[in-house]
Design a protein around this motif. Structure first.
Motif, PDB file in Angstrom:
ATOM      1  N   GLN A 134       0.830  -1.212   0.000  1.00  0.00           N
ATOM      2  CA  GLN A 134       0.000   0.000   0.000  1.00  0.00           C
ATOM      3  C   GLN A 134       0.863   1.259   0.000  1.00  0.00           C
ATOM      4  N   LYS A 135       1.995   1.215   0.700  1.00  0.00           N
ATOM      5  CA  LYS A 135       2.927   2.360   0.661  1.00  0.00           C
ATOM      6  C   LYS A 135       3.476   2.559  -0.746  1.00  0.00           C
ATOM      7  N   MET A 136       3.739   1.426  -1.431  1.00  0.00           N
ATOM      8  CA  MET A 136       4.217   1.505  -2.813  1.00  0.00           C
ATOM      9  C   MET A 136       3.170   2.149  -3.712  1.00  0.00           C
ATOM     10  N   ASP A 137       1.905   1.810  -3.501  1.00  0.00           N
ATOM     11  CA  ASP A 137       0.824   2.400  -4.312  1.00  0.00           C
ATOM     12  C   ASP A 137       0.788   3.917  -4.136  1.00  0.00           C
ATOM     13  N   LEU A 138       1.068   4.382  -2.917  1.00  0.00           N
ATOM     14  CA  LEU A 138       1.118   5.830  -2.672  1.00  0.00           C
ATOM     15  C   LEU A 138       2.282   6.468  -3.436  1.00  0.00           C
ATOM     16  N   VAL A 139       3.407   5.744  -3.526  1.00  0.00           N
ATOM     17  CA  VAL A 139       4.553   6.248  -4.295  1.00  0.00           C
ATOM     18  C   VAL A 139       4.193   6.330  -5.782  1.00  0.00           C
ATOM     19  N   PHE A 140       3.441   5.344  -6.278  1.00  0.00           N
ATOM     20  CA  PHE A 140       3.018   5.382  -7.683  1.00  0.00           C
ATOM     21  C   PHE A 140       2.115   6.586  -7.954  1.00  0.00           C
ATOM     22  N   TYR A 141       1.244   6.920  -7.006  1.00  0.00           N
ATOM     23  CA  TYR A 141       0.411   8.127  -7.158  1.00  0.00           C
ATOM     24  C   TYR A 141       1.307   9.369  -7.240  1.00  0.00           C
ATOM     25  N   THR A 142       2.333   9.400  -6.382  1.00  0.00           N
ATOM     26  CA  THR A 142       3.268  10.532  -6.384  1.00  0.00           C
ATOM     27  C   THR A 142       4.014  10.611  -7.710  1.00  0.00           C
ATOM     28  N   LEU A 143       4.426   9.471  -8.237  1.00  0.00           N
ATOM     29  CA  LEU A 143       5.124   9.440  -9.528  1.00  0.00           C
ATOM     30  C   LEU A 143       4.231   9.958 -10.647  1.00  0.00           C
ATOM     31  N   GLN A 144       2.959   9.585 -10.617  1.00  0.00           N
ATOM     32  CA  GLN A 144       2.042  10.075 -11.649  1.00  0.00           C
ATOM     33  C   GLN A 144       1.855  11.587 -11.557  1.00  0.00           C
ATOM     34  N   ILE A 145       1.837  12.115 -10.329  1.00  0.00           N
ATOM     35  CA  ILE A 145       1.803  13.576 -10.158  1.00  0.00           C
ATOM     36  C   ILE A 145       3.050  14.191 -10.792  1.00  0.00           C
ATOM     37  N   GLY A 146       4.208  13.549 -10.524  1.00  0.00           N
ATOM     38  CA  GLY A 146       5.472  14.035 -11.088  1.00  0.00           C
ATOM     39  C   GLY A 146       5.452  14.076 -12.601  1.00  0.00           C
ATOM     40  N   PHE A 147       4.926  13.028 -13.247  1.00  0.00           N
ATOM     41  CA  PHE A 147       4.881  12.996 -14.705  1.00  0.00           C
ATOM     42  C   PHE A 147       3.843  13.967 -15.261  1.00  0.00           C
ATOM     43  N   PHE A 148       2.747  14.172 -14.526  1.00  0.00           N
ATOM     44  CA  PHE A 148       1.727  15.124 -14.968  1.00  0.00           C
ATOM     45  C   PHE A 148       2.310  16.532 -15.026  1.00  0.00           C
ATOM     46  N   TYR A 149       3.085  16.896 -13.998  1.00  0.00           N
ATOM     47  CA  TYR A 149       3.674  18.238 -13.935  1.00  0.00           C
ATOM     48  C   TYR A 149       5.099  18.280 -14.487  1.00  0.00           C
ATOM     49  N   MET A 150       5.616  17.146 -14.950  1.00  0.00           N
ATOM     50  CA  MET A 150       6.999  17.025 -15.442  1.00  0.00           C
ATOM     51  C   MET A 150       7.990  17.539 -14.389  1.00  0.00           C
ATOM     52  N   ASP A 151       7.750  17.125 -13.152  1.00  0.00           N
ATOM     53  CA  ASP A 151       8.601  17.506 -12.014  1.00  0.00           C
ATOM     54  C   ASP A 151       9.623  16.379 -11.799  1.00  0.00           C
ATOM     55  N   PHE A 152      10.774  16.507 -12.450  1.00  0.00           N
ATOM     56  CA  PHE A 152      11.756  15.419 -12.441  1.00  0.00           C
ATOM     57  C   PHE A 152      12.428  15.228 -11.085  1.00  0.00           C
ATOM     58  N   ASP A 153      12.512  16.294 -10.300  1.00  0.00           N
ATOM     59  CA  ASP A 153      13.079  16.170  -8.958  1.00  0.00           C
ATOM     60  C   ASP A 153      12.165  15.292  -8.090  1.00  0.00           C
ATOM     61  N   LEU A 154      10.866  15.538  -8.168  1.00  0.00           N
ATOM     62  CA  LEU A 154       9.891  14.732  -7.433  1.00  0.00           C
ATOM     63  C   LEU A 154       9.927  13.272  -7.899  1.00  0.00           C
ATOM     64  N   ILE A 155      10.035  13.073  -9.208  1.00  0.00           N
ATOM     65  CA  ILE A 155      10.071  11.710  -9.765  1.00  0.00           C
ATOM     66  C   ILE A 155      11.306  10.962  -9.266  1.00  0.00           C
ATOM     67  N   SER A 156      12.461  11.624  -9.345  1.00  0.00           N
ATOM     68  CA  SER A 156      13.719  11.001  -8.919  1.00  0.00           C
ATOM     69  C   SER A 156      13.671  10.579  -7.449  1.00  0.00           C
ATOM     70  N   LYS A 157      13.174  11.486  -6.589  1.00  0.00           N
ATOM     71  CA  LYS A 157      13.082  11.176  -5.153  1.00  0.00           C
ATOM     72  C   LYS A 157      12.101  10.040  -4.887  1.00  0.00           C
ATOM     73  N   SER A 158      11.003  10.022  -5.644  1.00  0.00           N
ATOM     74  CA  SER A 158       9.984   8.981  -5.461  1.00  0.00           C
ATOM     75  C   SER A 158      10.507   7.615  -5.900  1.00  0.00           C
ATOM     76  N   ILE A 159      11.297   7.576  -6.976  1.00  0.00           N
ATOM     77  CA  ILE A 159      11.891   6.310  -7.438  1.00  0.00           C
ATOM     78  C   ILE A 159      12.855   5.772  -6.388  1.00  0.00           C
TER      79      ILE A 159
END
Length: 387
Positions: A134-159
């Motif tokens: 379930q924690k991983m699913d929350l990270v996937f939601y965060t990653l999708q936010i990152g790709f929606f806004y093209m926020d690569f810093d957020l994506i990198s930290k989430s990965i």
């Protein structure tokens, strides 16, 4: 993001791509009219007040005060209801229901495009979450936010966060999904080699339809593989891959692009390449690297052609590629000057002479160069210490 069922792409990532096309100078005005209607319909149906305000500020759409006021009222009403559900769950229900209530609020903030509040609420939801999956699913939601806004810093930290979570446990399905997310991040940040490896690892286990359809995934896999793999690996992992063969015919020009390169049909390759340029240019993730990718592909194909010859006439090469002698002469001179091709042009004789470097000799030269650099640094350091 906007919980999609089955094999559907996230509605908000589709929205992000349509907004990108609306801003793109190469998209026809008549197409932009259709795209604007689509964007406004999605924004209104999802009550995306914060995102609507961003679009107005960027002059993508015109401000309609009545629309803004209506969406704002609906947002306030819905958030009030979600807060009431959270309060009720905390007073009368168990931990699982409390978590679900917080998650519902997180997903609503994601849906309306309230980035900062969505991320904040996801953190709150994480504090109520115990299971690694379930924690991983929350990270996937965060990653999708990152790709929606093209926020690569957020994506990198989430990965990085997801990888740390996998050390605590986690199932293979989520691990395979993460490979596609990381591959897309690598491709979008011009790390094509790593993207290729991650995409190829995920071909037979692809389930991340929320990011893009399978056809798009194969499109990215083939494009990145062509500039990252040698001929032998390209044949084994891409040209003969059954998963790619079943889909590649559905994507215009892609099959010809791949197979004509491998079969050394350079004229057909250039025609297919021209057909793909528009798709690459209008892709949200590849667009920033359009010129770089074009150069890399041409480097691969010119190197492959010259590999077979010690010397060849410029006219013969121009004929093989179906272009003029002047074009090839100009192209090669640029690539040679940039150190991308190992050959020289004899302009008088109209001949290209290859001078492929010996691997051991190249390593020796690199060692000498690095040694000189190190000695210079030591000398500078010794002068500072003497002072």
């Amino acid at each position: 993001m906007d919980a999609q069922e089955g094999n559907q792409q996230s509605q908000q990532l589709i929205l992000g791509h349509n907004v990108f096309l609306l801003k793109h100078p190469d998209v026809a005005d008549i197409e932009k009219v259709r795209l604007k209607d689509e964007v406004l319909n999605v924004v209104k149906s999802n009550e995306m007040t914060p995102y609507y305000e961003t679009l107005v500020a960027d002059k993508v759409v015109e401000l309609d005060q009545s629309v803004l006021g209506s969406m704002l009222a609906k947002n306030e009403d819905e958030i009030k209801k979600l807060d009431e559900k959270i309060a009720d769950a905390e007073e009368n229900l168990g931990e699982s229901e409390v978590r679900e209530a917080h998650l519902a609020k997180s997903l609503y903030y994601i849906r309306i495009g309230e980035k900062e509040k969505a991320l904040e609420q996801l953190k709150v939801t994480e504090t109520k979450t115990v299971a690694v999956g379930q924690k991983m699913d929350l990270v996937f939601y965060t990653l999708q936010i990152g790709f929606f806004y093209m926020d690569f810093d957020l994506i990198s930290k989430s990965i990085d966060k997801a990888k740390n979570l996998f050390e605590e446990g986690g199932d293979w399905e989520r691990k395979n999904r993460l490979k596609v997310y990381e591959g897309l991040y690598c491709m979008a940040t011009r790390n094509f080699k790593k993207a290729t490896n991650l995409f190829l690892d995920s071909i037979s286990t692809f389930t991340t339809y929320e990011l893009f359809p399978y056809e798009t995934f194969i499109f990215y896999t083939v494009l990145t593989s062509i500039i990252s793999l040698d001929r032998v690996s390209l044949k084994q992992k891409v040209v003969d891959a059954p998963e790619i063969l079943t889909v590649i015919g559905k994507i215009p020009c892609l099959s010809e692009f791949l197979n004509s390169l491998y079969d050394c049909r350079y004229k057909s390759f250039f025609l297919a390449f021209a057909g793909l340029t528009e798709q690459i240019k209008l892709d949200r993730y590849l667009h920033p690297h359009f010129r770089f990718y074009m150069r890399e592909v041409r480097t691969v194909v010119y190197s492959q052609f010259l590999e077979s010859y010690k010397s060849v006439t410029i006219e013969a090469m121009a004929k093989a590629f179906g272009v003029s002698v002047e074009f090839i002469d100009l192209e090669l001179s640029r690539f040679i000057a940039a150190g991308k091709l190992h050959c020289k042009i004899d302009k008088v004789a109209g001949v290209l002479e290859t001078n492929r470097p010996d691997a051991k000799n190249a390593l020796y030269q690199a060692t000498i160069k690095q040694g000189d650099f190190l000695l210079n640094r030591i000398q500078k350091l010794s002068r500072v210490i003497d002072l």
